[in-house]
Motif scaffolding. Sequence first.
Motif, PDB file in Angstrom:
ATOM      1  N   ALA A 111       0.841  -1.202   0.000  1.00 51.43           N
ATOM      2  CA  ALA A 111       0.000   0.000   0.000  1.00 51.43           C
ATOM      3  C   ALA A 111       0.877   1.253   0.000  1.00 51.43           C
ATOM      4  O   ALA A 111       2.017   1.222   0.472  1.00 51.43           O
ATOM      5  N   PRO A 112       0.375   2.375  -0.522  1.00 48.63           N
ATOM      6  CA  PRO A 112       1.140   3.631  -0.439  1.00 48.63           C
ATOM      7  C   PRO A 112       1.508   3.946   1.011  1.00 48.63           C
ATOM      8  O   PRO A 112       0.656   3.876   1.898  1.00 48.63           O
ATOM      9  N   LEU A 113       2.765   4.266   1.240  1.00 47.05           N
ATOM     10  CA  LEU A 113       3.272   4.448   2.595  1.00 47.05           C
ATOM     11  C   LEU A 113       2.802   5.780   3.183  1.00 47.05           C
ATOM     12  O   LEU A 113       3.006   6.837   2.590  1.00 47.05           O
ATOM     13  N   ASN A 114       2.174   5.691   4.344  1.00 43.43           N
ATOM     14  CA  ASN A 114       1.778   6.866   5.114  1.00 43.43           C
ATOM     15  C   ASN A 114       2.572   6.808   6.413  1.00 43.43           C
ATOM     16  O   ASN A 114       2.164   6.176   7.379  1.00 43.43           O
ATOM     17  N   LEU A 115       3.734   7.467   6.435  1.00 43.11           N
ATOM     18  CA  LEU A 115       4.639   7.352   7.577  1.00 43.11           C
ATOM     19  C   LEU A 115       4.587   8.624   8.409  1.00 43.11           C
ATOM     20  O   LEU A 115       5.175   9.652   8.069  1.00 43.11           O
ATOM     21  N   GLY A 116       3.831   8.569   9.487  1.00 42.28           N
ATOM     22  CA  GLY A 116       3.767   9.660  10.448  1.00 42.28           C
ATOM     23  C   GLY A 116       4.659   9.327  11.618  1.00 42.28           C
ATOM     24  O   GLY A 116       4.342   8.444  12.417  1.00 42.28           O
TER      25      GLY A 116
END
Length: 422
Positions: free
Chosen positions: A75-80
């Motif tokens: 999945a597209p990386l959502n790195l918070g």
Amino acid sequence: MEDDAPTATKKIKPDRIDGQGPPKAGNSAGGDECLDYIGRLPDEVLGTIISLLPTKAGARTQAVSRRWRPLWRAAPLNLGAGYDLTGQDHKRIVFVSKILADHRGPARRFLLPYIRLRDRYAKIDGWLRSRALDGLQEIQFTYEIEDPLLPYPLPPSALRFAPTLCAAEFGPCDFPTEMAPLLFPCLKRLILYGVAISQDALHNLLSGCLVLESLQLEYNIGVACVRISSSTLRSICFSGPSRWERGQHNPTMFEELAIEDAPRLERLLPHDLSNGPVIIRVMRAPKLEILGMLSSGIAILELETIVFQKMIALSLTTSMRTLKVLALDSAGPNLNSVVDFLRCFPCLQKLYVMSQPNPDMTNKLSYDPLDPLECLETHLQQVIVNNYWGMGPDVDFAKFIILNAKVLKKMVFVTVDSNSGR
């Protein structure tokens, strides 16, 4: 003779996606098996859902089932990487490194707020160069300033995403002194907050933003004058640095903002004008609708053909009919000054006034029906007075508005007690 006994009906089990095991016992109601409707969705849809989750929750979806295990990595990386990932700074460093090593991308967001620099410059630069972040669309990068006398350089690798970024926020950090011209063909929102940047570097950065719609420049160091020409900008928020910003006793003060040509600009929002700029010039903004907070800290305010000097209109012969919302910081409040603004903005619908107490102010202005104000006669519908003390000048101001604003629908008084929560 045919057998009259009822024919046994065959139970039709709901279809299951490959890899999805049978439902566990006890998960039925009235004989009907519970359906995993989310699990029926295609991998592409599930990947989109995962990419919208917070980082920790997205990674945990790998434990849902065998089918879900590869979805997070694809999945597209959502790195918070804020303190919601972990409250311990050293663990945050470990987690970010592991996520970037495990996830093959593509990347959507990388949020790195208030990272402690210390001896981690090379590691941070390595993160930003990771192939997992190729194609990044949104970045937030800010240092936690532990010693304001030390440099906090922004790794140039943070700017390698220029071709794909749609939103960018850079907080306390030092931009490179020499910046090659960059093009940001997709960037719509840019925030620079407390950064040290040269005036030339800032203008080069802005000139490369081809579709920018929202710009926020607050507490930045090193810029005396900002000149803006943009065919796409809709909103600008700005303020200057304090005199103690980042340990600099006398930083370069923000003296002037000049909007040279902004055909789509709708909102111009000065913030904390005690830190500048003292001169605001708007040469062309034919769609400007929202303006403020304005205060006497602005020595010169030019709005096309309208000129104010310390909140006093130098000429009342011209007007700006596009403006619908205005916010003023006014001592008293000063009724004469406010009326001058109403005269210059005849189509104003909402007025916000931050009242600064001045018991010596006299607000005895009378309204002349033979010289009516178009704003009061046909447009002004809402007035909010903040910091209302109920002194004589406050009361006189309120009476003038209530008695003369013909289409007024709402007037709100926010008292000192309600401001403080008492």
